[in-house]
Design a protein around this motif. Structure first.
Motif, mmCIF file in Angstrom:
data_model
loop_
_atom_site.group_PDB
_atom_site.id
_atom_site.type_symbol
_atom_site.label_atom_id
_atom_site.label_comp_id
_atom_site.label_asym_id
_atom_site.label_seq_id
_atom_site.Cartn_x
_atom_site.Cartn_y
_atom_site.Cartn_z
ATOM 1 N N LYS A 39 0.856 -1.182 0.000
ATOM 2 C CA LYS A 39 0.000 0.000 0.000
ATOM 3 C C LYS A 39 0.893 1.232 0.000
ATOM 4 O O LYS A 39 1.917 1.261 0.691
ATOM 5 N N ALA A 40 0.521 2.229 -0.768
ATOM 6 C CA ALA A 40 1.252 3.496 -0.812
ATOM 7 C C ALA A 40 0.483 4.550 -0.033
ATOM 8 O O ALA A 40 -0.745 4.518 0.026
ATOM 9 N N HIS A 41 1.224 5.491 0.553
ATOM 10 C CA HIS A 41 0.559 6.637 1.170
ATOM 11 C C HIS A 41 -0.195 7.392 0.075
ATOM 12 O O HIS A 41 0.323 7.574 -1.033
ATOM 13 N N PRO A 42 -1.433 7.837 0.353
ATOM 14 C CA PRO A 42 -2.235 8.503 -0.679
ATOM 15 C C PRO A 42 -1.545 9.701 -1.320
ATOM 16 O O PRO A 42 -1.809 10.021 -2.488
ATOM 17 N N ASP A 43 -0.658 10.374 -0.584
ATOM 18 C CA ASP A 43 -0.002 11.574 -1.118
ATOM 19 C C ASP A 43 1.418 11.305 -1.617
ATOM 20 O O ASP A 43 2.149 12.248 -1.926
ATOM 21 N N ASP A 44 1.803 10.031 -1.683
ATOM 22 C CA ASP A 44 3.165 9.661 -2.083
ATOM 23 C C ASP A 44 3.166 9.195 -3.540
ATOM 24 O O ASP A 44 2.802 8.052 -3.839
ATOM 25 N N THR A 45 3.563 10.080 -4.418
ATOM 26 C CA THR A 45 3.560 9.754 -5.859
ATOM 27 C C THR A 45 4.497 8.595 -6.163
ATOM 28 O O THR A 45 4.150 7.692 -6.950
ATOM 29 N N THR A 46 5.680 8.588 -5.558
ATOM 30 C CA THR A 46 6.635 7.502 -5.796
ATOM 31 C C THR A 46 6.047 6.168 -5.366
ATOM 32 O O THR A 46 6.134 5.169 -6.093
ATOM 33 N N GLY A 47 5.446 6.143 -4.184
ATOM 34 C CA GLY A 47 4.846 4.906 -3.690
ATOM 35 C C GLY A 47 3.709 4.425 -4.572
ATOM 36 O O GLY A 47 3.573 3.221 -4.838
ATOM 37 N N ARG A 48 2.907 5.349 -5.052
ATOM 38 C CA ARG A 48 1.800 4.975 -5.931
ATOM 39 C C ARG A 48 2.323 4.393 -7.249
ATOM 40 O O ARG A 48 1.738 3.463 -7.815
#
Length: 538
Positions: A371-380
């Motif tokens: 799961k990526a943090h909603p505000d983390d573009t890299t994670g998404r």
């Protein structure tokens, strides 16, 4: 009136107690949940402090375009008990009245959760780790300042305040301000407060250690009565929450032995900081180890039978969620992590030719979750890459959406191997590998985090590469060499594999349990004598 026993007050921004109570995002919260459960199991004098999040962390779905999107549903918190305590924290010049809830529902020590009373103040606790400077500072003010005030009104005698990560350091500012208001000078108040605080650092990535501009802290009210010079002396300008934790504490620790070396080097230039020791994390066996595995009592055949049952349960859930059947006799490799670039979730996908060889000719299947943090573009983008990989190899590489505690339990019990390939030495601990090991799932991992302390290569799991830090290309080569030359031959030798599963459980069950971790915190960090506390026999 008898004297109440002094307690440890444990402060954390998130708590992973159960998937039905989503006030956690990832490893930090899961650790905190395991921590407070072991405190209860061992009858340790501890209370915990956190925030009650209105929407908690996100539910993360995958859209038709293969990219994640978020939902923020409510959840049932009607089981919480109202303590009747009300505290006020001045945020941006306005008093924010807060109520203090209590829960012990999940077999945890008393957990006090702070929530603004008025609807117009709920922007502070609307979402865990919500982006925005003012929101984050306000959240940390409620946790730290509000937490200290709540414990005072509850009448709990606190021996040690434990800040789990830097989010709680405004508690230290509040304690200094209290003493200065009572007549102490700043240096004496600071020295006095340090006697009561310990600090745990987790993130060995500089960018993950939070900073705020002092002018923002002043505007929000986080400085209380402290001057700019006094705040700079504690945390600098910008005010670094980890630096502040290290300067406010009498003792500090990292969460694995290697992480201790990394953290000491990382913060060596901070004047006035306490020396960072190391207490290796552990996991709560009653939460994470299956009863059937525990009942097998080390017998390889019984362990294998229990594992086959858990593997089928996982396969059935994958079928239900993804409409894909996995063959029970396939070697099932699991990888489930928070989507962060240093964890390199997609590393195995970067050599498609060798991956196809494993998938087609060696009957290997790879199951991802994250799961990526909603505000983390890299994670998404990382999550999107994993979904893309699953679409490129349909039925053989799979992605399970919305990674949470329920998915974590299924995976750490049901896969055959647990893959971990971070950039060494950036993995602080990696407790999911401990959960897998406790269930006889063999770790296949870079020698980072907890694994250098546990790995007996080829006996209780597998090491990827050696203890030298490699680059992506070297580590990718080492990953495939390990799978092809070590893991697959062992998998094809059923007797050896079962023996390794038993060795994995023996290695992890007590040494990497949160019970062992809890005892070490009380002995080494808190220095609180609990010899008179009745601890149930194992």
């Amino acid at each position: 009136m008898p004297q109440r026993q002094p307690h440890v007050a444990y402060f954390c921004m998130e708590y992973g107690l159960h998937e039905s109570f989503p006030i956690y995002s990832g490893g930090l919260g899961i650790l905190a949940g395991d921590f407070v459960k072991s405190a209860r199991d061992l009858h340790m004098p501890m209370v915990a402090v956190g925030l009650l999040w209105a929407r908690g962390y996100c539910v993360q779905r995958i859209g038709a375009d293969g990219r994640p999107y978020e939902e923020f549903p409510g959840y049932d918190s009607s089981f919480l008990q109202d303590t009747g305590v009300r505290v006020r924290v001045r945020v941006r010049g306005s008093e924010v009245p807060c109520r203090v809830w209590l829960t012990e529902k999940y077999g945890n020590c008393p957990l006090y959760l702070i929530e603004p009373v008025r609807q117009e103040d709920r922007w502070i606790t609307h979402r865990l780790y919500e982006a925005g400077t003012d929101t984050r500072i306000a959240q940390e003010m409620l946790l730290g300042i509000g937490g200290v005030r709540a414990l005072g009104w509850l009448g709990i005698p606190v021996h040690t305040y434990h800040f789990n990560e830097g989010h709680a350091v405004f508690a230290g500012i509040e304690m200094i301000a209290e003493r200065m208001e009572a007549g102490q000078q700043f240096p004496d108040a600071w020295d006095d407060v340090r006697k009561q605080i310990v600090f745990t650092t987790h993130t060995p990535v500089k960018a993950g250690n939070e900073e705020h501009q002092l002018k923002d802290l002043r505007r929000m009210g986080a400085c209380l009565q402290l001057s700019g010079a006094e705040m700079r002396a504690i945390g600098g300008d910008p005010f670094n929450m980890t630096v502040a934790g290290l300067r406010l504490a009498r003792a500090a620790n990292a969460v694995a032995q290697l992480h201790g070396e990394t953290a000491r080097a990382m913060w060596s230039g901070v004047s006035g900081a306490v020396t960072i020791g190391a207490i290796t994390n552990g996991v709560h066996a009653p939460t994470w180890q299956s009863p059937q595995i525990r009942a097998a009592n080390g017998d390889p055949e019984k362990i294998w039978a229990a594992h086959q049952q858990h593997k089928l349960e996982l396969i059935e859930e994958v079928q239900r969620r993804n409409q894909v059947s996995i063959e029970p006799d396939a070697l099932l490799i699991g990888f489930a992590r928070r989507a962060a670039s240093y964890k390199r979730s997609d590393l195995i996908l970067r050599d498609e030719a060798r991956l196809r060889q494993l998938l087609d000719n060696e009957h290997v299947r790879v199951l991802f979750a994250g799961k990526a943090h909603p505000d983390d573009t890299t994670g998404r983008n990382i999550v999107a890459k994993l979904v893309q990989g699953a679409r490129k190899f349909p039925g053989k590489v799979l992605f399970i959406e919305n990674y949470d505690m329920a998915v974590g339990r299924l995976l750490t019990r049901g896969v055959d191997c647990w893959l971990n390939n971070p950039i060494r030495p950036l993995e602080a601990s990696g407790t999911s590998g401990m959960k897998a090991a406790m269930n006889g799932v063999l770790n296949v991992s870079i020698l980072d985090g907890w694994w250098p302390e546990a790995c007996d290569d080829g006996k209780n799991g597998f090491a990827i590469g050696d203890e030298r830090s490699g680059d992506d290309a070297k580590d990718l080569e080492a990953l495939y060499d390990t799978l092809e030359q070590k893991v697959l031959p062992a998998w094809k030798d059923a007797k050896r594999w079962k023996k390794m599963m038993a060795a994995s459980i023996k290695m992890s069950q007590e040494p990497f349990s949160s019970d062992r971790m809890m005892r070490e915190y009380f002995e080494q960090l808190y220095k609180l004598d609990v010899s008179a506390v009745a601890v149930p026999a194992k």
